[in-house]
Design a protein around this motif. Structure first.
Motif, mmCIF file in Angstrom:
data_model
loop_
_atom_site.group_PDB
_atom_site.id
_atom_site.type_symbol
_atom_site.label_atom_id
_atom_site.label_comp_id
_atom_site.label_asym_id
_atom_site.label_seq_id
_atom_site.Cartn_x
_atom_site.Cartn_y
_atom_site.Cartn_z
ATOM 1 N N LEU A 257 -3.293 115.362 32.622
ATOM 2 C CA LEU A 257 -2.329 116.443 32.471
ATOM 3 C C LEU A 257 -0.911 115.917 32.666
ATOM 4 O O LEU A 257 0.003 116.268 31.911
ATOM 5 C CB LEU A 257 -2.620 117.567 33.464
ATOM 6 N N TRP A 258 -0.721 115.083 33.668
ATOM 7 C CA TRP A 258 0.612 114.524 33.902
ATOM 8 C C TRP A 258 1.078 113.666 32.731
ATOM 9 O O TRP A 258 2.236 113.714 32.339
ATOM 10 C CB TRP A 258 0.621 113.699 35.190
ATOM 11 N N GLU A 259 0.163 112.882 32.193
ATOM 12 C CA GLU A 259 0.513 112.054 31.034
ATOM 13 C C GLU A 259 0.923 112.942 29.864
ATOM 14 O O GLU A 259 1.935 112.694 29.199
ATOM 15 C CB GLU A 259 -0.684 111.182 30.625
ATOM 16 N N ASP A 260 0.164 113.990 29.604
ATOM 17 C CA ASP A 260 0.461 114.858 28.471
ATOM 18 C C ASP A 260 1.793 115.567 28.660
ATOM 19 O O ASP A 260 2.560 115.735 27.703
ATOM 20 C CB ASP A 260 -0.656 115.897 28.293
ATOM 21 N N ALA A 261 2.087 115.972 29.891
ATOM 22 C CA ALA A 261 3.315 116.709 30.175
ATOM 23 C C ALA A 261 4.531 115.808 30.320
ATOM 24 O O ALA A 261 5.652 116.304 30.428
ATOM 25 C CB ALA A 261 3.138 117.539 31.444
ATOM 26 N N GLY A 262 4.318 114.487 30.340
ATOM 27 C CA GLY A 262 5.431 113.564 30.501
ATOM 28 C C GLY A 262 5.952 113.495 31.921
ATOM 29 O O GLY A 262 7.148 113.271 32.153
ATOM 30 N N ILE A 263 5.060 113.673 32.895
ATOM 31 C CA ILE A 263 5.425 113.643 34.311
ATOM 32 C C ILE A 263 5.298 112.221 34.846
ATOM 33 O O ILE A 263 4.240 111.594 34.709
ATOM 34 C CB ILE A 263 4.524 114.592 35.121
ATOM 35 N N ALA A 264 6.365 111.714 35.452
ATOM 36 C CA ALA A 264 6.300 110.430 36.144
ATOM 37 C C ALA A 264 5.541 110.631 37.455
ATOM 38 O O ALA A 264 5.665 111.674 38.110
ATOM 39 C CB ALA A 264 7.705 109.905 36.424
ATOM 40 N N TYR A 265 4.747 109.638 37.835
ATOM 41 C CA TYR A 265 3.959 109.767 39.061
ATOM 42 C C TYR A 265 3.659 108.400 39.662
ATOM 43 O O TYR A 265 3.775 107.371 38.983
ATOM 44 C CB TYR A 265 2.664 110.534 38.807
ATOM 45 N N THR A 266 3.285 108.405 40.918
ATOM 46 C CA THR A 266 2.835 107.195 41.595
ATOM 47 C C THR A 266 1.319 107.229 41.658
ATOM 48 O O THR A 266 0.736 108.213 42.141
ATOM 49 C CB THR A 266 3.429 107.095 43.011
ATOM 50 N N ASP A 267 0.703 106.178 41.170
ATOM 51 C CA ASP A 267 -0.751 106.114 41.028
ATOM 52 C C ASP A 267 -1.313 105.157 42.077
ATOM 53 O O ASP A 267 -1.137 103.944 41.983
ATOM 54 C CB ASP A 267 -1.091 105.619 39.616
ATOM 55 N N VAL A 268 -1.966 105.696 43.106
ATOM 56 C CA VAL A 268 -2.576 104.886 44.162
ATOM 57 C C VAL A 268 -4.078 104.882 43.940
ATOM 58 O O VAL A 268 -4.710 105.945 43.920
ATOM 59 C CB VAL A 268 -2.233 105.435 45.560
ATOM 60 N N ARG A 269 -4.631 103.680 43.791
ATOM 61 C CA ARG A 269 -6.052 103.547 43.455
ATOM 62 C C ARG A 269 -6.805 102.755 44.529
ATOM 63 O O ARG A 269 -6.327 101.727 44.995
ATOM 64 C CB ARG A 269 -6.219 102.843 42.106
ATOM 65 N N TYR A 270 -8.011 103.248 44.858
ATOM 66 C CA TYR A 270 -8.851 102.620 45.868
ATOM 67 C C TYR A 270 -10.131 102.118 45.218
ATOM 68 O O TYR A 270 -10.768 102.856 44.453
ATOM 69 C CB TYR A 270 -9.227 103.622 46.956
ATOM 70 N N SER A 271 -10.509 100.898 45.534
ATOM 71 C CA SER A 271 -11.813 100.408 45.072
ATOM 72 C C SER A 271 -12.900 101.108 45.875
ATOM 73 O O SER A 271 -12.662 101.602 46.995
ATOM 74 C CB SER A 271 -11.914 98.898 45.252
ATOM 75 N N PHE A 272 -14.094 101.129 45.340
ATOM 76 C CA PHE A 272 -15.208 101.743 46.063
ATOM 77 C C PHE A 272 -15.478 101.012 47.367
ATOM 78 O O PHE A 272 -15.878 101.624 48.366
ATOM 79 C CB PHE A 272 -16.465 101.762 45.190
ATOM 80 N N ASP A 273 -15.275 99.699 47.385
ATOM 81 C CA ASP A 273 -15.549 98.912 48.591
ATOM 82 C C ASP A 273 -14.561 99.216 49.708
ATOM 83 O O ASP A 273 -14.943 99.278 50.885
ATOM 84 C CB ASP A 273 -15.520 97.414 48.273
ATOM 85 N N GLU A 274 -13.291 99.386 49.366
ATOM 86 C CA GLU A 274 -12.278 99.595 50.400
ATOM 87 C C GLU A 274 -12.110 101.058 50.780
ATOM 88 O O GLU A 274 -11.550 101.368 51.840
ATOM 89 C CB GLU A 274 -10.930 99.030 49.956
#
Length: 230
Positions: free
Chosen positions: A40-57
């Motif tokens: 939704l953010w991509e479609d709306a053109g919203i800038a965002y901070t993307d924090v991603r976690y691996s399954f292990d951590e």
């Protein structure tokens, strides 16, 4: 350590929602409940901070960080202006209202988008149970032939029998809603949007919706970018 990446440039849409949100979610390809928020953010053109976690951590951060933000210790979690937002579909509706889009205009449109979203929620619950089962080799094929087939038939029937849906490619016609993205995401996660839509050959109305979502300019750019992980 989780990865953190700034996506996009601040836009008028960011002003509408009051800033640049941060999403905490798994580093799990382009899939799941958190991914539809990103979509939704991509479609709306919203800038965002993307924090991603691996399954292990994730178990470590679940106890030390996520649980502090969300008592149920589930993700996605969104941070914006000191507020903590949880529950992916509530998050989608929240941003839709702030944007003044993606939610329908009349009460009939809002109801129909919400109803279709709720059906997908039931579908996703069964999908997750089958896909992440210790006996996946048995449970997922059974899901494909059983529950998934039933939901596909139901969606095809809903989309062809509704006057709203018949007026355009999306759930409420010509205007996209958050529910279209939710429906798109479950089809993507079930590998129905890939391989030339082979899994949707018996569901042409649903395939039409998928094509319309992927044909939107910002989503098309996203699917062709390195942010799309398959």
């Amino acid at each position: 350590m989780p990865s953190s990446k700034q996506v996009g440039q601040e836009s008028a849409a960011n002003k509408k929602i009051g800033g640049v949100p941060t999403i905490h979610y798994f580093d799990f390809q382009s899939r799941g409940r958190g991914q539809v928020v990103r979509l939704l953010w991509e479609d709306a053109g919203i800038a965002y901070t993307d924090v991603r976690y691996s399954f292990d951590e994730y178990p470590q951060y679940k106890k030390s960080k996520i649980e502090d933000m969300n008592p149920t210790a589930t993700i996605p979690v969104v941070e914006l202006n000191g507020k903590i937002l949880t529950q992916s579909y509530a998050i989608l509706r929240h941003f839709a209202r702030q944007l003044g889009a993606y939610d329908g205009e009349t009460e009939d449109e809002k109801y129909w988008a919400d109803a279709m979203c709720d059906i997908v929620l039931d579908w996703r619950t069964l999908f997750i149970q089958a896909f992440f089962s210790p006996d996946k080799d048995k449970t997922y094929p059974a899901h494909e032939k059983g529950d998934r087939a039933n939901f596909l038939k139901a969606m095809q029937q809903h989309l062809t029998s509704s006057d709203l849906s018949n007026s355009g490619p999306f759930i409420i016609g010509k205007k996209i809603t958050y529910a279209d993205l939710v429906l798109y995401q479950i089809c993507h996660d079930e590998n129905l949007t890939q391989n030339g839509r082979a899994g949707l050959k018996d569901y042409p109305r649903l395939a039409k919706l998928i094509d319309a979502v992927e044909g939107r300019d910002n989503i098309k750019k996203f699917l062709q970018s390195d942010r799309y992980l398959g």
